[in-house]
Design an enzyme around this catalytic site. Structure first.
Site, PDB file in Angstrom:
ATOM      1  N   THR A  15       0.811  -1.220   0.000  1.00 24.84           N
ATOM      2  CA  THR A  15       0.000   0.000   0.000  1.00 24.84           C
ATOM      3  C   THR A  15       0.842   1.267   0.000  1.00 24.84           C
ATOM      4  OG1 THR A  15      -1.819  -1.095   1.118  1.00 24.84           O
ATOM      5  CG2 THR A  15      -1.704   1.276   1.400  1.00 24.84           C
ATOM      6  N   ASP A  60       1.537  -6.706  -4.361  1.00 23.34           N
ATOM      7  CA  ASP A  60       0.702  -6.690  -3.164  1.00 23.34           C
ATOM      8  C   ASP A  60       1.279  -7.844  -2.326  1.00 23.34           C
ATOM      9  OD1 ASP A  60      -2.604  -6.075  -2.406  1.00 23.34           O
ATOM     10  OD2 ASP A  60      -1.511  -7.685  -1.412  1.00 23.34           O
ATOM     11  N   SER A  62       0.238  -9.971  -0.435  1.00 26.60           N
ATOM     12  CA  SER A  62      -0.468 -11.260  -0.383  1.00 26.60           C
ATOM     13  C   SER A  62       0.177 -12.246  -1.361  1.00 26.60           C
ATOM     14  CB  SER A  62      -1.932 -11.114  -0.770  1.00 26.60           C
ATOM     15  OG  SER A  62      -2.437  -9.876  -0.398  1.00 26.60           O
ATOM     16  N   ASP A  93       0.184  -6.957   4.769  1.00 22.49           N
ATOM     17  CA  ASP A  93      -0.522  -8.235   4.978  1.00 22.49           C
ATOM     18  C   ASP A  93       0.409  -9.380   5.364  1.00 22.49           C
ATOM     19  OD1 ASP A  93      -2.948  -7.074   4.536  1.00 22.49           O
ATOM     20  OD2 ASP A  93      -3.107  -7.685   2.446  1.00 22.49           O
ATOM     21  N   GLN A 274      -3.464 -20.637  19.884  1.00 31.77           N
ATOM     22  CA  GLN A 274      -4.340 -19.664  19.219  1.00 31.77           C
ATOM     23  C   GLN A 274      -4.367 -18.348  19.978  1.00 31.77           C
ATOM     24  OE1 GLN A 274      -8.254 -21.409  18.621  1.00 31.77           O
ATOM     25  NE2 GLN A 274      -7.332 -23.226  17.718  1.00 31.77           N
ATOM     26  N   CYS A 275      -3.930 -18.368  21.232  1.00 29.46           N
ATOM     27  CA  CYS A 275      -3.881 -17.122  22.013  1.00 29.46           C
ATOM     28  C   CYS A 275      -2.622 -16.368  21.603  1.00 29.46           C
ATOM     29  CB  CYS A 275      -3.779 -17.408  23.507  1.00 29.46           C
ATOM     30  SG  CYS A 275      -5.083 -18.448  24.129  1.00 29.46           S
TER      31      CYS A 275
HETATM   32  N1  ASP Z   1      -2.655  -5.704   0.523  1.00 27.43           N
HETATM   33  C1  ASP Z   1      -1.614  -4.768   0.884  1.00 27.43           C
HETATM   34  C2  ASP Z   1      -0.308  -5.537   0.923  1.00 27.43           C
HETATM   35  O1  ASP Z   1      -0.074  -6.271   1.858  1.00 27.43           O
HETATM   36  C3  ASP Z   1      -1.927  -4.157   2.200  1.00 27.43           C
HETATM   37  C4  ASP Z   1      -0.899  -3.186   2.728  1.00 27.43           C
HETATM   38  O2  ASP Z   1       0.165  -2.982   2.202  1.00 27.43           O
HETATM   39  O3  ASP Z   1      -1.207  -2.569   3.753  1.00 27.43           O
HETATM   40  O4  ASP Z   1       0.467  -5.413   0.024  1.00 27.43           O
END
Ligand code: ASP
Length: 338
Positions: A15, A60, A62, A93, A274-275
């Site tokens: 982002t 991105d 992801s 992410d 999970q905590c």
């Molecule tokens: N989807 C974006 C990424 O991880 C979100 C971000 O950068 O905040 O590249």
């Protein structure tokens, strides 16, 4: 006069450098460079000197895989001698995964490697990108930092202790089981007792191999038999996110024989919680003793992100199953409290 520190900025996407396009926010190298050039604070006297390299393609986060981890690692290794510190601009992410991975891949690294990004792109009037970049650059020039960290929302955190905690707050990351390494208020206050000391030995890099690793989160009523063949035949490393201090549902004793068979086949099974806060204590309850007996190892207070990265790292080193098991229960880069 002291010579200025030199920092290499590695722009991977995310982002922070995105601009508004007809299809929504997308990374654009030229537009981001123009924006950076237009910020006088980045070129002020008090700032270190910096250069920027762009990864191709910008992603991105992801879409980040071990391929990109290896590219980032290779760039750091190539420029390690020439620069005093590194800033990695990365999407939020998967930033905690990349920070964890780099912490293991960079062996005997004594230079600050600071990952940062933002929740709002630099192109927007209201954004968190500007402070994150400026402060990350200043921290990358600090003599006291010798490790891979994540700077975000006013706090410097150990990279392999972080989780992305909020999808929309500007303080998006937490380090649930380790204190902040620095707080950036009126000044940047370092928590020197929490920082790793410099390491001995010469710097090297361990590239990551794409190993079949899985994460299984248990939940009430989970039908373990559905995971049987994937756990016993397909995966080499499994992170099990258990309840509380390492507990699993005991109904029908379905999981234990699977874990035993997986373990006998050489699969490494790491028990996490999970905590977000607290540690796994295998054997504290009857429901967790059996996991240990079946061959699983304790991840203690490791994050799932760091457990995944550590498994990739240990498998990439070509170690035996027993060596991987024992190292998973040992602290290698400040990632667990044993
Ligand atoms: N989807 C974006 C990424 O991880 C979100 C971000 O950068 O905040 O590249």
């Amino acid at each position: 006069m002291r010579t200025k520190k030199r920092i290499l900025v590695i722009y991977t996407g995310g982002t922070i450098g995105m601009v508004n396009t007809a299809q929504g926010y997308a990374p654009r190298k030229e537009a981001f460079h123009t924006l950076l050039d237009s910020l006088p604070e980045l070129h002020a006297d008090a700032m270190p000197l910096w250069d920027i390299v762009d990864m191709e393609p910008l992603l991105d986060s992801s879409n980040i895989t071990v391929v990109e981890w290896n590219r980032i690692g290779a760039l750091i290794a190539e420029h390690h001698a020439a620069y005093d510190g590194f800033v990695i601009l990365h999407g939020t992410d998967t930033m905690a995964y990349t920070a964890s991975a780099l912490s293991f891949m960079l062996r005997n690294n004594n230079k600050p490697v600071i990952l940062t990004g933002s929740q709002i792109p630099l192109c927007e009037i209201r954004n968190d990108a500007r402070d994150n970049i400026v402060t990350a650059l200043l921290i990358a020039a600090c003599d006291d930092v010798h490790e891979v960290c994540l700077y975000f929302g006013g706090r410097l955190l150990r990279g392999n202790r972080t989780i992305k905690y909020s999808a929309d707050d500007l303080i998006a990351f937490e380090s649930p089981n380790y204190p902040a390494l620095a707080e950036a208020g009126i000044s940047i206050r370092y928590n020197r007792a929490a920082l790793l000391p410099p390491c001995q030995g010469s710097f090297s890099i361990q590239p990551m191999q794409n190993t079949p690793i899985g994460v299984i989160k248990v939940f009430p009523g989970i039908q373990f038999e559905l995971f049987d063949s994937i756990m016993t035949e397909r995966l080499r490393g499994i992170v099990i996110e258990t309840f509380g201090a390492g507990n699993i549902p005991g109904h029908a004793n379905a999981l234990l024989p699977i874990i035993r068979r997986a373990s006998d086949n050489g699969t490494i099974i790491v028990v996490c919680s999970q905590c977000p806060h607290g540690t796994v204590l295998l054997g504290a309850y009857e429901t967790s003793s059996a996991l240990k007996d079946a061959g699983a190892v304790s991840g203690y207070d490791i994050t799932t992100e760091a457990a995944v990265a550590k498994l990739y790292y240990l498998f990439s080193r070509g170690l035996s199953g027993d060596s991987i098991r024992s190292r998973m229960e040992r602290n290698l880069r400040g990632e667990i409290t044993v």
